[in-house]
Design an enzyme around this catalytic site. Structure first.
Site, PDB file in Angstrom:
ATOM      1  N   HIS A  39      -6.948   5.331  -1.110  1.00  0.00           N
ATOM      2  CA  HIS A  39      -6.751   5.707  -2.523  1.00  0.00           C
ATOM      3  C   HIS A  39      -8.010   6.384  -3.079  1.00  0.00           C
ATOM      4  CE1 HIS A  39      -4.009   2.042  -2.384  1.00  0.00           C
ATOM      5  NE2 HIS A  39      -3.198   2.979  -2.864  1.00  0.00           N
ATOM      6  N   SER A 188      -2.210  -0.953   1.490  1.00  0.00           N
ATOM      7  CA  SER A 188      -2.370  -2.182   0.706  1.00  0.00           C
ATOM      8  C   SER A 188      -1.676  -3.353   1.403  1.00  0.00           C
ATOM      9  CB  SER A 188      -1.769  -2.007  -0.690  1.00  0.00           C
ATOM     10  OG  SER A 188      -2.444  -0.962  -1.343  1.00  0.00           O
TER      11      SER A 188
END
Ligand code: PAF
Length: 285
Positions: A39, A188
């Site tokens: 990210h 994640s």
């Protein structure tokens, strides 16, 4: 902290208005939080390309199916905000579910021909949820550019189609997958893996690279290649969902005449679902 955080659409628009008036370009990175280096790489790229960078953090309920991990999805907002601040993000949009989906929300977007392939076969409704939230966020933020990771190749393809079909004035940039040292794509959901599962997980990327190398070496029997890869993933302790050699543009099964290919794969490891891909051009033999 120099990072501003807003939780409402009105406050977001109030913040963006003077930036635009001053002639700033705006880049947007939508996320569901629990930020990792993948990210942060999107944010870094966004910073290189625009005057202001907006990141959204919203765990979107409509892209999770029944029995999926919506309730347990890792929520780490304050750590995420610190990471975003440290790399110079300008604005964090952190809306509630009711801000995005008020009680009378009715509209859903479906990108037909892409939503129900590959991941869409087992995650029914997932890509309608993605298309709807991404379209809403684009309308809310109205960015010049938006950044997405290539790990979610099907998602990226679908978002490009959405933007093209609905004439949304935003330029989509796909950014290369960030990997751990052993090749595992950052996600994640990797945090769900046990120590043993974490050791087995890189088999997914290895099998993709092996299949790509065989094709580049002249292998033409894609169904046989896919079958062998599924078998080797099972031998490595994974439960593969699909392993598909596809045409990059449509994500449909590739023929031997196709030159721009992507191999898409998904596999379960215990309760974790991993996805990955490799894309490449075949050179004429
Ligand atoms: O890739 C993600 O994190 C999500 O699917 C996205 C694009 C933020 C939409 O919720």
């Amino acid at each position: 902290m120099s990072l501003s955080t807003v939780t409402t659409i009105e406050a977001l628009r109030d913040t963006l208005k003077p930036w635009r008036k001053a002639g700033n370009s705006v880049a947007f990175v939508p996320t569901m939080g629990n930020l990792h280096d993948g990210h942060l790489q999107l944010v870094e790229k966004a910073k290189e390309c625009a005057d202001k960078v907006v990141v959204s953090l919203f765990v979107n309920p409509t892209q999770f199916g029944v029995g999926e991990d919506f309730d347990h999805y890792p929520r780490t907002e304050s750590e995420d905000a610190k990471k975003l601040d440290a790399i110079g993000t300008d604005l964090l949009f952190l809306p509630s579910v009711s801000e995005i989906y008020p009680i009378n929300h009715r509209t859903s977007i479906s990108v037909s021909g892409l939503s129900d392939l590959h991941c869409g076969k087992t995650r029914v409704g997932h890509f309608d949820g993605v298309a709807t939230i991404v379209c809403k966020l684009f309308n809310i933020v109205q960015p010049d550019l938006a950044f997405f990771g290539e790990k979610d190749f099907q998602q990226l393809t679908l978002i490009r189609a959405l933007v093209r079909d609905l004439n949304i004035p935003v330029e989509i940039r796909g950014i290369e997958t960030v990997r751990e040292d052993d090749g595992l794509a950052m996600s994640s959901r990797n945090g769900y893996l046990s120590a043993d599962e974490r050791l087995a997980a890189p088999a997914l990327y290895r099998s993709l690279c092996q299949a790509r190398d065989r094709i580049l070496a002249g292998e033409q029997n894609y169904p046989a290649l896919e079958k062998r890869a599924m078998l080797s993933l099972r031998e490595a302790g994974l439960q593969p969902e699909y392993f598909s050699v596809c045409r990059q543009s449509s994500l449909m099964p590739a023929s031997t005449n196709d030159m721009e290919l992507v191999i898409l794969a998904a596999a379960r490891l215990g309760k974790t679902r991993l996805i990955d891909n490799v894309y490449f051009s075949k050179t004429p033999l």
